[in-house]
Structures are given as structure tokens and as C-alpha cells.
Scaffold this motif. Structure first.
Motif, PDB file in Angstrom:
ATOM      1  N   LEU A   1      -8.205  -3.914   2.749  1.00 17.39           N
ATOM      2  CA  LEU A   1      -8.074  -2.663   2.353  1.00 17.39           C
ATOM      3  C   LEU A   1      -8.438  -2.147   1.457  1.00 17.39           C
ATOM      4  O   LEU A   1      -8.056   0.110   1.352  1.00 17.39           O
ATOM      5  N   TYR A   2      -8.535  -2.626   0.066  1.00 18.81           N
ATOM      6  CA  TYR A   2      -8.126  -1.538  -0.460  1.00 18.81           C
ATOM      7  C   TYR A   2      -9.813  -0.788  -0.388  1.00 18.81           C
ATOM      8  O   TYR A   2     -10.264   0.340  -0.283  1.00 18.81           O
TER       9      TYR A   2
ATOM     10  N   TRP B   1      -4.041  -8.161  -5.129  1.00 23.88           N
ATOM     11  CA  TRP B   1      -5.394  -9.261  -5.028  1.00 23.88           C
ATOM     12  C   TRP B   1      -5.480  -9.960  -6.685  1.00 23.88           C
ATOM     13  O   TRP B   1      -6.150 -10.834  -6.649  1.00 23.88           O
ATOM     14  N   LEU B   2      -6.096  -9.343  -7.976  1.00 25.84           N
ATOM     15  CA  LEU B   2      -5.400  -9.574  -9.076  1.00 25.84           C
ATOM     16  C   LEU B   2      -5.230 -10.732  -9.349  1.00 25.84           C
ATOM     17  O   LEU B   2      -5.252 -11.434 -10.389  1.00 25.84           O
ATOM     18  N   VAL B   3      -3.613  -9.970  -9.306  1.00 26.94           N
ATOM     19  CA  VAL B   3      -2.196 -10.777  -9.374  1.00 26.94           C
ATOM     20  C   VAL B   3      -2.184 -12.463  -8.823  1.00 26.94           C
ATOM     21  O   VAL B   3      -2.148 -13.511  -9.542  1.00 26.94           O
ATOM     22  N   LEU B   4      -2.406 -12.499  -7.266  1.00 26.60           N
ATOM     23  CA  LEU B   4      -2.599 -13.242  -6.817  1.00 26.60           C
ATOM     24  C   LEU B   4      -3.859 -14.342  -7.383  1.00 26.60           C
ATOM     25  O   LEU B   4      -3.925 -16.036  -7.390  1.00 26.60           O
TER      26      LEU B   4
ATOM     27  N   GLY C   1      -3.630  14.592 -10.156  1.00 22.41           N
ATOM     28  CA  GLY C   1      -2.165  14.510 -10.084  1.00 22.41           C
ATOM     29  C   GLY C   1      -2.972  13.804  -8.360  1.00 22.41           C
ATOM     30  O   GLY C   1      -2.436  13.151  -7.579  1.00 22.41           O
ATOM     31  N   ARG C   2      -3.630  14.740  -7.544  1.00 23.92           N
ATOM     32  CA  ARG C   2      -4.198  14.278  -6.324  1.00 23.92           C
ATOM     33  C   ARG C   2      -4.786  13.116  -6.111  1.00 23.92           C
ATOM     34  O   ARG C   2      -4.691  12.132  -5.308  1.00 23.92           O
ATOM     35  N   MET C   3      -5.725  13.216  -7.325  1.00 26.00           N
ATOM     36  CA  MET C   3      -5.999  11.789  -7.389  1.00 26.00           C
ATOM     37  C   MET C   3      -5.551  10.790  -7.159  1.00 26.00           C
ATOM     38  O   MET C   3      -6.020   9.689  -6.567  1.00 26.00           O
ATOM     39  N   ARG C   4      -4.240  10.495  -8.497  1.00 25.41           N
ATOM     40  CA  ARG C   4      -3.744   9.418  -8.523  1.00 25.41           C
ATOM     41  C   ARG C   4      -3.103   8.974  -7.229  1.00 25.41           C
ATOM     42  O   ARG C   4      -2.796   8.106  -6.906  1.00 25.41           O
ATOM     43  N   ILE C   5      -2.711   9.917  -6.333  1.00 29.13           N
ATOM     44  CA  ILE C   5      -1.737   9.985  -5.386  1.00 29.13           C
ATOM     45  C   ILE C   5      -2.038   8.666  -4.192  1.00 29.13           C
ATOM     46  O   ILE C   5      -1.970   8.163  -3.093  1.00 29.13           O
ATOM     47  N   SER C   6      -3.444   9.922  -3.897  1.00 30.88           N
ATOM     48  CA  SER C   6      -4.338   9.463  -3.177  1.00 30.88           C
ATOM     49  C   SER C   6      -5.442   7.882  -3.035  1.00 30.88           C
ATOM     50  O   SER C   6      -4.888   7.244  -2.076  1.00 30.88           O
ATOM     51  N   SER C   7      -5.076   8.178  -4.049  1.00 28.64           N
ATOM     52  CA  SER C   7      -5.552   6.195  -4.479  1.00 28.64           C
ATOM     53  C   SER C   7      -4.910   5.154  -4.535  1.00 28.64           C
ATOM     54  O   SER C   7      -5.314   4.206  -4.890  1.00 28.64           O
ATOM     55  N   SER C   8      -3.760   5.481  -4.841  1.00 38.02           N
ATOM     56  CA  SER C   8      -2.211   4.775  -5.572  1.00 38.02           C
ATOM     57  C   SER C   8      -2.104   3.912  -4.329  1.00 38.02           C
ATOM     58  O   SER C   8      -1.998   2.408  -5.269  1.00 38.02           O
ATOM     59  N   GLY C   9      -2.481   3.874  -3.577  1.00 39.13           N
ATOM     60  CA  GLY C   9      -2.109   2.614  -2.382  1.00 39.13           C
ATOM     61  C   GLY C   9      -3.495   1.733  -1.850  1.00 39.13           C
ATOM     62  O   GLY C   9      -2.840   0.800  -2.364  1.00 39.13           O
ATOM     63  N   ALA C  10      -4.491   2.012  -2.428  1.00 34.95           N
ATOM     64  CA  ALA C  10      -5.788   1.273  -2.662  1.00 34.95           C
ATOM     65  C   ALA C  10      -5.741   0.245  -3.678  1.00 34.95           C
ATOM     66  O   ALA C  10      -5.492  -0.685  -4.019  1.00 34.95           O
ATOM     67  N   PHE C  11      -5.526   1.236  -4.780  1.00 31.78           N
ATOM     68  CA  PHE C  11      -5.273   0.255  -6.139  1.00 31.78           C
ATOM     69  C   PHE C  11      -4.149  -0.869  -6.317  1.00 31.78           C
ATOM     70  O   PHE C  11      -4.574  -1.940  -7.159  1.00 31.78           O
ATOM     71  N   HIS C  12      -2.874  -0.540  -4.929  1.00 38.43           N
ATOM     72  CA  HIS C  12      -1.692  -1.872  -5.193  1.00 38.43           C
ATOM     73  C   HIS C  12      -2.354  -2.767  -4.852  1.00 38.43           C
ATOM     74  O   HIS C  12      -1.774  -3.612  -4.771  1.00 38.43           O
ATOM     75  N   ASN C  13      -3.344  -2.364  -3.953  1.00 38.27           N
ATOM     76  CA  ASN C  13      -3.549  -3.955  -2.797  1.00 38.27           C
ATOM     77  C   ASN C  13      -4.604  -4.207  -3.252  1.00 38.27           C
ATOM     78  O   ASN C  13      -5.012  -5.370  -4.180  1.00 38.27           O
TER      79      ASN C  13
ATOM     80  N   HIS D   1       0.730  -1.282   0.310  1.00 39.52           N
ATOM     81  CA  HIS D   1      -0.142  -0.227  -0.358  1.00 39.52           C
ATOM     82  C   HIS D   1       0.828   1.028  -0.259  1.00 39.52           C
ATOM     83  O   HIS D   1       0.355   2.802  -1.328  1.00 39.52           O
ATOM     84  N   GLU D   2       2.134   1.429   1.267  1.00 38.16           N
ATOM     85  CA  GLU D   2       2.270   2.059   0.553  1.00 38.16           C
ATOM     86  C   GLU D   2       3.665   2.390  -0.020  1.00 38.16           C
ATOM     87  O   GLU D   2       4.181   3.815  -0.064  1.00 38.16           O
ATOM     88  N   PHE D   3       3.975   1.565  -0.843  1.00 37.95           N
ATOM     89  CA  PHE D   3       4.866   1.709  -1.660  1.00 37.95           C
ATOM     90  C   PHE D   3       3.898   1.988  -3.323  1.00 37.95           C
ATOM     91  O   PHE D   3       4.473   3.013  -3.802  1.00 37.95           O
ATOM     92  N   GLY D   4       2.733   2.194  -3.265  1.00 37.65           N
ATOM     93  CA  GLY D   4       2.236   2.482  -4.075  1.00 37.65           C
ATOM     94  C   GLY D   4       1.649   3.710  -3.974  1.00 37.65           C
ATOM     95  O   GLY D   4       2.136   4.716  -4.936  1.00 37.65           O
ATOM     96  N   HIS D   5       1.978   4.436  -2.858  1.00 33.16           N
ATOM     97  CA  HIS D   5       1.458   5.922  -2.583  1.00 33.16           C
ATOM     98  C   HIS D   5       3.279   6.580  -2.596  1.00 33.16           C
ATOM     99  O   HIS D   5       3.620   7.718  -3.830  1.00 33.16           O
ATOM    100  N   ALA D   6       4.098   5.761  -2.639  1.00 34.59           N
ATOM    101  CA  ALA D   6       5.647   6.670  -2.927  1.00 34.59           C
ATOM    102  C   ALA D   6       6.155   6.141  -4.509  1.00 34.59           C
ATOM    103  O   ALA D   6       6.159   7.400  -4.938  1.00 34.59           O
TER     104      ALA D   6
END
Length: 443
Positions: free
Chosen positions: A354-355, A119-122, A103-115, A58-63
């Protein structure tokens, strides 16, 4: 061959002491993860590890998204609150607010998006059979089509000591665990319900008629057989048309892993010959036969045996951990596929949870900033303007690069009302869902 019936020990005057049977999560959309109630207490470390993995993803997605938007990273780290781990990344508020709404929408939602992406990859990997490739490569044999591997038995269970770790249960009563449909779990199905055999498959045992009629009938006449005076005998009934019932010692009939000369199976009295009748267990008798195959490296006893269980069959499901992967060598851990499978399952479950949780439009979650940026995006798309950049420039002139001075405006007022409405509505709905999950799970 086991020459005794394994049955549930008594605990108090109320009869059987049952072990919690973990419910199926596929029937309800909301459920609580409670170690020892809805999941085994031994899985608590797996849950914590799965939570750590999802937090870092999740945090990696934000970073990562912040780097793509040219927003510098102030700090990152992890913390532990009681026994619950958490990870975090810190971004400068001035640089973040200076971004366009997208840009703010992408940063704020990127953590949940990576979660969600995890889930999709697994799920794709599971449907592609990645687990089969993994365990086959690690020298494990797939037994899903013909049996279940015993990976553990609760020490408090009467079955402890009778089911060796590494042995393979190939049959429950007269039902082989044979299936070509990998989506059908015969193990759970046969132990969760009393499966009524068809007349063609319902086999009995041939018994001498003279010997049968000499047996007592007391155990068959008890209206409610309590555990306090349960006899070691079981009620057997004859096939039609000569219906009768008597109490017999079930072990000579149930404990034979294969038909033999002294125990002949039958579907009717005509199969038994002169002077014999065909008899079977009465439907209300709680006796379960487990045909067990023990590999040479797992035990010095016979390769095939039968364990006879007396009691509710659901207790077997709760007290015996099984797997569909058997190690080809005794050096390989039997429980490893179960632990890895449970861990991946928890990662999938928590990633999706978490998503949805983080995208709730609540101020202290990612959904709050996402809602704020979405409102600005709607205003700009309709011909309005956002004052975010002006606020940042004003704060910079006053020597406070990390703060923002908001100018009162009609747009800011309705946006604040919108955020408050979504904030409290989301908290109420989330609380109701949690309460529903706990009630449905514990009920």
C-alpha cells in the motif's frame, strides 16, 4: 507403528493428481496474491482482516497529520465494495489547498508513511524476537531446533489420519530436523529437493544374501513406473562392490523408528556379518520416511512411529501444515501460532504494498496531490510564487468555501502536463508489473 505405505491415490489416466505448491515469494519482486493459488484459500479472512488494519492505519495517518496542520476533519468512516473493505477521511479542500506546499505534501503522504512505519515496526519486532516472548509467555514450546509440529493435514491427502494434529515430525528419512540456525528451514529444504546423503551418512539395511537373491526384479526393470500398475514393492540395490538389485517389501525396513535386533543399519557389507549384504533404496524410488513423535495428550498410540509416504515429497510440503510452536497443554489451540504468524505476515506484505501503490503519481491516489504540492514547492524554492492562497480567497469571496477557482498561468500549464505524463506513465508501468507478477506466479 504404521504397517502400511501411505501413497497418493490415482486420479485419471494421467497418473498422480498433485496439489498446488505455493511458490516462494522471495525470488521475484512482484507477485500476485491469489487465494487458492499463491496463498491458501483458508487464509482469505486473514487477508481481508490485514487489509482492514492497513486501511485504518493509513487513514489514521491522514487524520493525525491534518490535525497537526490545523485542518478540520469533515467526516470519517468505512465501506465495503463487494468483499473488499475500505476506510476514508474527508478534509475540506479549501483549508487543505490554503496550506503551504510542505503542509500539503505532509498530509498527502502521511497515510502511506504510516503504512511504511507499520512495516518497519513489525520487522524490528520480528528481528528482536517478540514472537518468542509472546508464545513462550502463552505456554508454547519452541520446536524449531528439532522438529515441526503438525497443525493440519488436508482431508483429501492420504496422510490424513496418519499424522495426528499436535504430533511432531522429528526426522525425514535419515535426516533429523536438528539445526542451530533458525534461518535454515530444513523442513522445506528436505521436502523441496532430493537431498543426497554423503557416503558416511548413507545408511542401508542388512539383509540375508540368500533371501535377497530370491526376490523378484520386475519393479527394478520398469523404465517408467506408472501409477496404474505400481507394485507394493520397492527396488533395493546393494552396496559396492557386489552391486545387485531386487524388489523387497520396504515396510519391515522403513517403518522401524529406531535400530532393532531384526533390522540392522549399515554403511557397507562388512557391517552386516557373514551371509548378509548391505542394501538400500535405489535413488529413483519415491519413498519418504517421516519419524513422528506423538505427545501423550494427542494420541493413545506409541510415542514414536514412522509414516512411510510413497510419492513426490513436494506433496507433503503442500498438504501438511506445520509450525515451530507446540502447546504445552492440550487446551491450547495448536494452529493459533500459525494463524497469528500468517496474519502478521500479510499485514507486513500489504503495508509495504500500500505504501508503494498509494505513492504512485496518479490523480486518484495520494501520489497525485503529493506531486502537485511538490511542483509548487519546487516553484517557490526557485523564487516563484504559488497562487493557491489567492485562489482560496477568491473562492471565499464568491461564497464557495469548498471550491477553488484556478487562474490560468504558464506555471499551471506545465504542471498539468507534468501531472498527466506521470499519471499515464505510472498506470502503464503498474499494469506491466501486475501482468509480470501474475505470469511469474502462475507460470
Amino acid at each position: 507403528m504404521h504397517r502400511r505405505i501411505v501413497k497418493r491415490a490415482l486420479d485419471g489416466p494421467e497418473g498422480f493428481q498433485t496439489t498446488a505448491n505455493y511458490p516462494s515469494y522471495t525470488r521475484i519482486p512482484v507477485y500476485a496474491i491469489i487465494p487458492g493459488v499463491t496463498v491458501p484459500i483458508s487464509h482469505f479472512p486473514l487477508l481481508v482482516l490485514a487489509l482492514i488494519v492497513n486501511q485504518f492505519i493509513h487513514e489514521f495517518g491522514h487524520a493525525l497529520t491534518a490535525a497537526l496542520e490545523s485542518v478540520p476533519l469533515l467526516s470519517m468512516g468505512a465501506s465495503l465494495t463487494l468483499v473488499f473493505p475500505s476506510a476514508f477521511v474527508a478534509l475540506p479542500s479549501a483549508a487543505t489547498q490554503a496550506l503551504a506546499p510542505r503542509g500539503r505534501m505532509r498530509i498527502s503522504s502521511s497515510g502511506a508513511f504510516h503504512n511504511l512505519l507499520l512495516w518497519l515496526v513489525l520487522n524490528v519486532a520480528a528481528h528482536a524476537g517478540a514472537d518468542r516472548l509472546l508464545w513462550s509467555g502463552l505456554q508454547y514450546a519452541d520446536t524449531s531446533a528439532w522438529g515441526r509440529v503438525v497443525v493440519g493435514v488436508e482431508q483429501s491427502s492420504p496422510l490424513y489420519g496418519y499424522l495426528a494434529v499436535g504430533s511432531i515430525i522429528t526426522q525425514i528419512d535419515d535426516h533429523p530436523l536438528l539445526t542451530s540456525d533458525v534461518t535454515t528451514d530444513l523442513w522445506s529444504t528436505l521436502l523441496s529437493h532430493h537431498v543426497k546423503a554423503t557416503p558416511e551418512d548413507e545408511l542401508g539395511w542388512c539383509v540375508a544374501r540368500s533371501s535377497f537373491v530370491e526376490q523378484p526384479i520386475s519393479c527394478c526393470r520398469q523404465e517408467a513406473v506408472s501409477a496404474a500398475h505400481r507394485e507394493p514393492l520397492a527396488c533395493f540395490v546393494t552396496h559396492e562392490p557386489l552391486w545387485d538389485e531386487r524388489c523387497l517389501d520396504p515396510l519391515p525396513y522403513l517403518s522401524d523408528p529406531a535400530p532393532s535386533a531384526h533390522v540392522k543399519r549399515c554403511t557397507s557389507t562388512t557391517d552386516c556379518g557373514e551371509g548378509h549384504i548391505c542394501t538400500r533404496l535405489r535413488d529413483d524410488q519415491e519413498l519418504v520416511r517421516l519419524t513422528v513423535h506423538t505427545p501423550v495428550w494427542a494420541s493413545d498410540g506409541p510415542a514414536d512411529s514412522v509414516v512411510v509416504w510413497s510419492g513426490p515429497r513436494a506433496e507433503i510440503l503442500a498438504e501438511v501444515d506445520v509450525s515451530t510452536w507446540a502447546p504445552r497443554m492440550h487446551l491450547l489451540p495448536v494452529r493459533l501460532p500459525v494463524l497469528v504468524g500468517a496474519f502478521i505476515g500479510y499485514v507486513q506484505m500489504l503495508s509495504l504494498s500500500l505504501y508503494f501503490f498509494n505513492m504512485l503519481p496518479v490523480s486518484f491516489l495520494d501520489g497525485g496531490p503529493f506531486l502537485d504540492a511538490s511542483a509548487d514547492f519546487v516553484v517557490m524554492s526557485s523564487g516563484g510564487s504559488s497562487n493557491a492562497r489567492e485562489d482560496v480567497e477568491l473562492a471565499a469571496l464568491e461564497g464557495e468555501p469548498g471550491s477553488i477557482v484556478h487562474r490560468p498561468s504558464p506555471r499551471g500549464e506545465w504542471k498539468s502536463r507534468l501531472q498527466r505524463t506521470f499519471h499515464y506513465a505510472s498506470i502503464i508501468l503498474f499494469g506491466l508489473c501486475c501482468l509480470l507478477g501474475v505470469v511469474r506466479t502462475l507460470g
